[in-house]
Scaffold this active site. Sequence first.
Site, PDB file in Angstrom:
ATOM      1  N   GLY A  10       0.821  -1.224   0.000  1.00 36.85           N
ATOM      2  CA  GLY A  10       0.000   0.000   0.000  1.00 36.85           C
ATOM      3  C   GLY A  10       0.848   1.264   0.000  1.00 36.85           C
ATOM      4  O   GLY A  10       2.090   1.215  -0.050  1.00 36.85           O
ATOM      5  N   ASP A  59      -4.903 -12.549   3.291  1.00 32.98           N
ATOM      6  CA  ASP A  59      -5.949 -11.695   3.839  1.00 32.98           C
ATOM      7  C   ASP A  59      -5.906 -11.863   5.357  1.00 32.98           C
ATOM      8  O   ASP A  59      -6.104 -12.971   5.864  1.00 32.98           O
ATOM      9  CB  ASP A  59      -7.307 -12.158   3.280  1.00 32.98           C
ATOM     10  N   LEU A  60      -5.650 -10.806   6.074  1.00 33.41           N
ATOM     11  CA  LEU A  60      -5.464 -10.912   7.529  1.00 33.41           C
ATOM     12  C   LEU A  60      -6.749 -11.266   8.272  1.00 33.41           C
ATOM     13  O   LEU A  60      -6.713 -11.579   9.458  1.00 33.41           O
ATOM     14  CB  LEU A  60      -4.877  -9.613   8.090  1.00 33.41           C
ATOM     15  N   PHE A  82      -0.165  -1.739   8.972  1.00 39.13           N
ATOM     16  CA  PHE A  82      -0.793  -0.720   8.136  1.00 39.13           C
ATOM     17  C   PHE A  82      -2.124  -1.200   7.566  1.00 39.13           C
ATOM     18  O   PHE A  82      -3.016  -0.384   7.321  1.00 39.13           O
ATOM     19  CB  PHE A  82       0.087  -0.404   6.912  1.00 39.13           C
ATOM     20  N   SER A 126      -4.996   7.495  12.895  1.00 41.78           N
ATOM     21  CA  SER A 126      -5.313   8.617  12.008  1.00 41.78           C
ATOM     22  C   SER A 126      -5.795   9.802  12.815  1.00 41.78           C
ATOM     23  O   SER A 126      -6.411   9.630  13.878  1.00 41.78           O
ATOM     24  CB  SER A 126      -6.415   8.132  11.068  1.00 41.78           C
ATOM     25  N   TYR A 151     -14.933   4.625   9.255  1.00 44.98           N
ATOM     26  CA  TYR A 151     -13.475   4.506   9.160  1.00 44.98           C
ATOM     27  C   TYR A 151     -12.803   5.073  10.412  1.00 44.98           C
ATOM     28  O   TYR A 151     -11.974   4.411  11.051  1.00 44.98           O
ATOM     29  CB  TYR A 151     -12.952   5.251   7.912  1.00 44.98           C
ATOM     30  N   LYS A 155     -10.540   3.317  13.766  1.00 47.54           N
ATOM     31  CA  LYS A 155      -9.235   3.722  14.309  1.00 47.54           C
ATOM     32  C   LYS A 155      -9.339   4.030  15.807  1.00 47.54           C
ATOM     33  O   LYS A 155      -8.430   3.698  16.575  1.00 47.54           O
ATOM     34  CB  LYS A 155      -8.677   4.918  13.526  1.00 47.54           C
ATOM     35  N   TYR A 179      -1.701   9.648  11.863  1.00 44.66           N
ATOM     36  CA  TYR A 179      -1.273  10.402  10.679  1.00 44.66           C
ATOM     37  C   TYR A 179      -2.237  11.548  10.416  1.00 44.66           C
ATOM     38  O   TYR A 179      -3.448  11.357  10.475  1.00 44.66           O
ATOM     39  CB  TYR A 179      -1.273   9.536   9.416  1.00 44.66           C
ATOM     40  N   PHE A 180      -1.698  12.686  10.016  1.00 40.52           N
ATOM     41  CA  PHE A 180      -2.547  13.771   9.530  1.00 40.52           C
ATOM     42  C   PHE A 180      -2.812  13.521   8.034  1.00 40.52           C
ATOM     43  O   PHE A 180      -3.380  12.497   7.723  1.00 40.52           O
ATOM     44  CB  PHE A 180      -1.962  15.130   9.939  1.00 40.52           C
ATOM     45  N   ASN A 181      -2.427  14.353   7.106  1.00 43.45           N
ATOM     46  CA  ASN A 181      -2.770  14.072   5.698  1.00 43.45           C
ATOM     47  C   ASN A 181      -1.525  13.641   4.907  1.00 43.45           C
ATOM     48  O   ASN A 181      -0.837  14.487   4.341  1.00 43.45           O
ATOM     49  CB  ASN A 181      -3.387  15.305   5.039  1.00 43.45           C
ATOM     50  N   ASP A 300     -16.719  17.517   6.172  1.00 42.69           N
ATOM     51  CA  ASP A 300     -15.387  18.136   6.257  1.00 42.69           C
ATOM     52  C   ASP A 300     -15.269  19.004   7.507  1.00 42.69           C
ATOM     53  O   ASP A 300     -16.177  19.772   7.810  1.00 42.69           O
ATOM     54  CB  ASP A 300     -15.134  19.036   5.029  1.00 42.69           C
TER      55      ASP A 300
HETATM   56  N1  UDP Z   1     -10.689  18.651  -1.241  1.00 41.75           N
HETATM   57  C1  UDP Z   1     -11.183  19.428  -2.268  1.00 41.75           C
HETATM   58  N2  UDP Z   1     -11.466  18.827  -3.465  1.00 41.75           N
HETATM   59  C2  UDP Z   1     -11.250  17.490  -3.691  1.00 41.75           C
HETATM   60  C3  UDP Z   1     -10.722  16.707  -2.620  1.00 41.75           C
HETATM   61  C4  UDP Z   1     -10.467  17.316  -1.414  1.00 41.75           C
HETATM   62  O1  UDP Z   1     -11.394  20.619  -2.124  1.00 41.75           O
HETATM   63  O2  UDP Z   1     -11.542  16.993  -4.789  1.00 41.75           O
HETATM   64  C5  UDP Z   1     -10.392  19.281   0.052  1.00 41.75           C
HETATM   65  C6  UDP Z   1     -11.223  18.727   1.186  1.00 41.75           C
HETATM   66  O3  UDP Z   1     -12.461  19.415   1.287  1.00 41.75           O
HETATM   67  C7  UDP Z   1     -10.312  18.969   2.384  1.00 41.75           C
HETATM   68  C8  UDP Z   1      -8.904  18.857   1.797  1.00 41.75           C
HETATM   69  O4  UDP Z   1      -9.057  19.016   0.390  1.00 41.75           O
HETATM   70  O5  UDP Z   1     -10.484  20.281   2.850  1.00 41.75           O
HETATM   71  C9  UDP Z   1      -8.271  17.508   2.072  1.00 41.75           C
HETATM   72  O6  UDP Z   1      -9.162  16.494   1.701  1.00 41.75           O
HETATM   73  P1  UDP Z   1      -8.740  14.975   1.647  1.00 41.75           P
HETATM   74  O7  UDP Z   1      -9.940  14.189   1.186  1.00 41.75           O
HETATM   75  O8  UDP Z   1      -7.489  14.823   0.855  1.00 41.75           O
HETATM   76  O9  UDP Z   1      -8.369  14.632   3.147  1.00 41.75           O
HETATM   77  P2  UDP Z   1      -9.246  14.696   4.501  1.00 41.75           P
HETATM   78  O10 UDP Z   1      -8.582  15.743   5.326  1.00 41.75           O
HETATM   79  O11 UDP Z   1     -10.638  15.038   4.155  1.00 41.75           O
HETATM   80  O12 UDP Z   1      -9.099  13.347   5.065  1.00 41.75           O
END
Ligand code: UDP
Length: 341
Positions: A10, A59-60, A82, A126, A151, A155, A179-181, A300
């Site tokens: 992954g 497959d775990l 992971f 996460s 999801y 976590k 993890y953040f992003n 969001d």
């Molecule tokens: N986002 C966006 N357009 C897209 C995908 C994501 O504007 O096509 C924005 C989303 O609203 C968020 C940021 O990008 O503010 C990060 O989104 P992502 O899905 O990558 O990660 P998240 O923080 O939601 O897990």
Amino acid sequence: MKILITGGAGYIGSHTIIEILENTDWEVISVDNYANSSEATYKRIKEITNKQFQYYNVDLKDVEATKKVFEANPDISGIIHFAAFKAVPESVAKPLTYYDNNINSLINILSCQKEFNVPNLIFSSSCSVYGNVNELPVTEETLLEKAESPYAYTKQIGERIVDDFIIVNNNYKAISLRYFNPVGAHKSGLNGELPLTTPNNLVPYITQTAIGKLKQLTIFGGDYPTADGTCIRDYIHVSDIASAHVLALQKLIENKDFQNHNIINLGTGKGVSVLEAVKAFEKVSGKKLNYVIGKRREGDVQAIYANNQKAQQLLGWKPIYNIEDMMLSAWKWEQNLQNNL
Ligand code: UDP
């Protein structure tokens, strides 16, 4: 020393294998069932590192098949777990699939950890465990709000399961990394995120739009009470995330005094808006991105970013890549994917 990586084909798993092979003398054993990845990733890892490792298609959720990996490798010193499903909208649509996969595979890994006496565990968590927080930046002490998706709940539950497991098996140690992003790709541009369907996440959406696979990026909401009206996230380079895993496992192995189950944020500590991310991409790629500002996306959060002091202090970790490095590497990877097709 043998290390078992679950989900090694992954996105984060493969970058962590690269980091391990390049910086340690650990032997890697990877387990993946390619549910959201491809066996071809292993070839890329070997090209980048010029090193060999073992891998199994398992497959775990299948405890007997999982046990066989441990039986064949009775001397594993650490597990980095992971393997999990990770798409938030999909988890809302298929909650049982997510609970079944993410929880049962964790339980099977922990039962094998116990049965085969593996002392150390790193669990992929996460920042979604925080839910809609009122306090920024978030520290590991920030109280967890309600999980916003199945999801995120897998976590929260996963961390709790690790906690309960470690309490009664106190000769074992664990670290959960929140993890953040995670974004970006290996600096060579030869390994990166491989979305099997249309991506939900911002960065692959940006690079696929720029290369012409997708028509247009919609920025979800331009009317948030932030400086430029778009949401703020803590984007972190996948190779920085990978290096934190190596440090975390080294700490568990070396440091006898380490607490039994530590929870640690992995982010840069810096909030970046969606528009800033788009601008960074345009700058490093030299391409104008076709985007519109659209409606807000349901679920969001307006802004979230990490306090990463604990990772710096406990692990001696410091992220080294900035948003432009993240975008440039992701763009290189997207172009390489295009050329290899
Ligand atoms: N986002 C966006 N357009 C897209 C995908 C994501 O504007 O096509 C924005 C989303 O609203 C968020 C940021 O990008 O503010 C990060 O989104 P992502 O899905 O990558 O990660 P998240 O923080 O939601 O897990």
